[in-house]
Design a protein around this motif. Structure first.
Motif, mmCIF file in Angstrom:
data_model
loop_
_atom_site.group_PDB
_atom_site.id
_atom_site.type_symbol
_atom_site.label_atom_id
_atom_site.label_comp_id
_atom_site.label_asym_id
_atom_site.label_seq_id
_atom_site.Cartn_x
_atom_site.Cartn_y
_atom_site.Cartn_z
ATOM 1 N N THR A 53 0.845 -1.188 0.000
ATOM 2 C CA THR A 53 0.000 0.000 0.000
ATOM 3 C C THR A 53 0.882 1.240 0.000
ATOM 4 O OG1 THR A 53 -1.669 -1.193 1.299
ATOM 5 C CG2 THR A 53 -1.888 1.201 1.146
ATOM 6 N N PRO A 54 1.063 1.872 -1.161
ATOM 7 C CA PRO A 54 1.892 3.084 -1.214
ATOM 8 C C PRO A 54 1.323 4.180 -0.325
ATOM 9 C CG PRO A 54 1.448 2.238 -3.420
ATOM 10 C CD PRO A 54 0.555 1.491 -2.479
ATOM 11 N N GLU A 55 2.195 4.907 0.362
ATOM 12 C CA GLU A 55 1.748 6.009 1.200
ATOM 13 C C GLU A 55 1.094 7.075 0.335
ATOM 14 O OE1 GLU A 55 3.531 9.244 4.435
ATOM 15 O OE2 GLU A 55 4.812 7.663 3.617
ATOM 16 N N GLY A 56 -0.114 7.454 0.687
ATOM 17 C CA GLY A 56 -0.872 8.422 -0.102
ATOM 18 C C GLY A 56 -1.981 7.791 -0.916
ATOM 19 N N LEU A 57 -1.956 6.459 -1.038
ATOM 20 C CA LEU A 57 -3.030 5.747 -1.731
ATOM 21 C C LEU A 57 -4.075 5.350 -0.714
ATOM 22 C CD1 LEU A 57 -3.717 4.586 -4.643
ATOM 23 C CD2 LEU A 57 -2.980 2.383 -3.705
ATOM 24 N N GLY A 58 -5.275 5.926 -0.860
ATOM 25 C CA GLY A 58 -6.327 5.681 0.109
ATOM 26 C C GLY A 58 -7.059 4.365 -0.109
ATOM 27 N N LEU A 59 -7.833 3.953 0.885
ATOM 28 C CA LEU A 59 -8.594 2.713 0.785
ATOM 29 C C LEU A 59 -9.611 2.764 -0.346
ATOM 30 C CD1 LEU A 59 -9.230 1.984 4.583
ATOM 31 C CD2 LEU A 59 -7.618 0.821 3.054
ATOM 32 N N ASN A 60 -10.087 3.970 -0.670
ATOM 33 C CA ASN A 60 -11.084 4.122 -1.732
ATOM 34 C C ASN A 60 -10.445 4.385 -3.104
ATOM 35 O OD1 ASN A 60 -13.300 3.795 0.038
ATOM 36 N ND2 ASN A 60 -13.159 5.953 0.647
ATOM 37 N N ASP A 61 -9.116 4.457 -3.148
ATOM 38 C CA ASP A 61 -8.429 4.645 -4.428
ATOM 39 C C ASP A 61 -8.271 3.310 -5.146
ATOM 40 O OD1 ASP A 61 -7.990 7.436 -4.424
ATOM 41 O OD2 ASP A 61 -6.335 7.204 -3.005
ATOM 42 N N SER A 62 -8.104 3.376 -6.457
ATOM 43 C CA SER A 62 -7.933 2.170 -7.269
ATOM 44 C C SER A 62 -6.705 2.303 -8.151
ATOM 45 C CB SER A 62 -9.168 1.943 -8.154
ATOM 46 O OG SER A 62 -10.345 1.834 -7.385
ATOM 47 N N ILE A 63 -6.080 1.167 -8.445
ATOM 48 C CA ILE A 63 -4.938 1.106 -9.365
ATOM 49 C C ILE A 63 -5.448 0.587 -10.695
ATOM 50 C CG2 ILE A 63 -2.681 0.069 -9.806
ATOM 51 C CD1 ILE A 63 -2.380 -0.207 -6.742
ATOM 52 N N TYR A 64 -5.496 1.465 -11.699
ATOM 53 C CA TYR A 64 -6.092 1.109 -12.984
ATOM 54 C C TYR A 64 -5.108 0.480 -13.966
ATOM 55 C CZ TYR A 64 -10.477 3.554 -11.925
ATOM 56 O OH TYR A 64 -11.689 3.926 -11.389
ATOM 57 N N GLN A 65 -3.831 0.826 -13.843
ATOM 58 C CA GLN A 65 -2.873 0.267 -14.794
ATOM 59 C C GLN A 65 -1.474 0.240 -14.193
ATOM 60 O OE1 GLN A 65 -3.941 1.566 -18.576
ATOM 61 N NE2 GLN A 65 -2.887 -0.081 -19.652
ATOM 62 N N ILE A 66 -0.640 -0.688 -14.686
ATOM 63 C CA ILE A 66 0.725 -0.860 -14.202
ATOM 64 C C ILE A 66 1.656 -0.915 -15.400
ATOM 65 C CG2 ILE A 66 2.277 -2.297 -12.829
ATOM 66 C CD1 ILE A 66 -0.270 -3.512 -11.520
ATOM 67 N N ASN A 67 2.777 -0.176 -15.327
ATOM 68 C CA ASN A 67 3.756 -0.157 -16.414
ATOM 69 C C ASN A 67 5.164 -0.387 -15.891
ATOM 70 O OD1 ASN A 67 1.463 1.763 -17.517
ATOM 71 N ND2 ASN A 67 2.599 1.047 -19.286
ATOM 72 N N THR A 68 6.002 -1.007 -16.711
ATOM 73 C CA THR A 68 7.412 -1.168 -16.377
ATOM 74 C C THR A 68 8.158 0.120 -16.686
ATOM 75 O OG1 THR A 68 7.445 -3.567 -16.740
ATOM 76 C CG2 THR A 68 9.535 -2.393 -16.984
ATOM 77 N N LEU A 69 8.928 0.617 -15.709
ATOM 78 C CA LEU A 69 9.754 1.808 -15.895
ATOM 79 C C LEU A 69 11.198 1.429 -16.208
ATOM 80 C CD1 LEU A 69 8.425 4.011 -12.953
ATOM 81 C CD2 LEU A 69 7.862 4.235 -15.380
ATOM 82 N N ASP A 70 11.724 0.456 -15.468
ATOM 83 C CA ASP A 70 13.056 -0.086 -15.743
ATOM 84 C C ASP A 70 13.115 -1.487 -15.145
ATOM 85 O OD1 ASP A 70 13.526 0.195 -12.989
ATOM 86 O OD2 ASP A 70 14.590 2.087 -13.218
ATOM 87 N N ASP A 71 14.306 -2.050 -15.001
ATOM 88 C CA ASP A 71 14.434 -3.440 -14.551
ATOM 89 C C ASP A 71 13.885 -3.675 -13.154
ATOM 90 O OD1 ASP A 71 15.615 -4.056 -16.937
ATOM 91 O OD2 ASP A 71 17.671 -3.963 -16.190
#
Length: 232
Positions: free
Chosen positions: A52-70
């Protein structure tokens, strides 16, 4: 059998949340974006861990994930962009990782898109405009539309596609069109002149060169022929 494995709140993985918005493979790791957190799934040991990243609330959602580097992935959420270290599981705001100022905090990121034509560029479609990040850059850059229509810069966008001809298609609640190779925006709003406004687009797929399928939330599926300008 086609079904290889199942990931749920039941044993053995015991996910914390089954509302799955995003799935991402990074090396041997499987990452799942849910409501209120990120799940790291270990398919070898058949277990999962919640991040749970700091600043991400319980009502927030993660819509997409991308690779930045290795060793880093970005999370496109309903409260901006976060970065997670895939080895240590440490998390932070995007700007803290890049050394810049903007993480699109308080903006909903509907889609993130790795540009197939510009190596290292990721587009972020938000509730208040479109932004992009180039690998190595300290900050995000906002995409600027035609200066005659400044309202388009801060509109909401949900679809983006780089087609085979190099055009960058974008669609939102106020416009649908593309940026040509000279980076000039060409509106295609006239395609929907027979309707009461532009339908809410959720998907644009290039079936073959210059032939597109446009998926909407309430108006079904359209087929658009760029060459003939026919919309059916």
């Amino acid at each position: 059998d086609f079904l290889i494995d199942t990931f749920s709140q039941s044993a053995p993985y015991r996910l914390n949340n089954e509302m799955i918005w995003a799935i991402h493979q990074h090396g041997d790791q499987l990452w799942v974006g849910t409501d209120g957190g990120l799940e790291a799934i270990d398919t070898i040991n058949r277990s999962s861990q919640v991040i749970t990243p700091e600043g991400l609330g319980l009502n927030d959602s993660i819509y997409q994930i991308n690779t930045l580097d290795d060793t880093h992935i970005s999370l496109s959420t309903t409260n901006g962009i976060f970065v997670v270290n895939t080895e240590t599981f440490a998390s932070q705001r995007f700007s803290e990782w890049t050394g810049g100022k903007n993480s699109l905090k308080n903006k909903t990121i509907y889609q993130s898109y790795a540009d197939p034509m510009i190596l290292g560029r990721i587009w972020y479609l938000t509730s208040k405009g479109i932004y992009f990040w180039d690998k190595g850059s300290a900050d995000l850059t906002q995409l600027v539309f035609n200066p005659k229509f400044p309202a388009l810069n801060s509109a909401s966008y949900r679809v983006i596609l780089r087609d085979k001809a190099g055009r960058l298609w974008v669609g939102g609640d106020k416009s649908f069109g593309y940026f040509n190779q000279n980076n000039q925006y060409v509106s295609k709003n006239n395609l929907f002149s027979h309707m009461n406004g532009i339908p809410l687009l959720f998907n644009v797929t290039e079936v073959k060169k210059d032939l597109f399928w446009l998926g909407t939330s309430q108006n079904g599926l359209f087929e658009y022929n760029f060459t003939t300008e026919e919309l059916t």
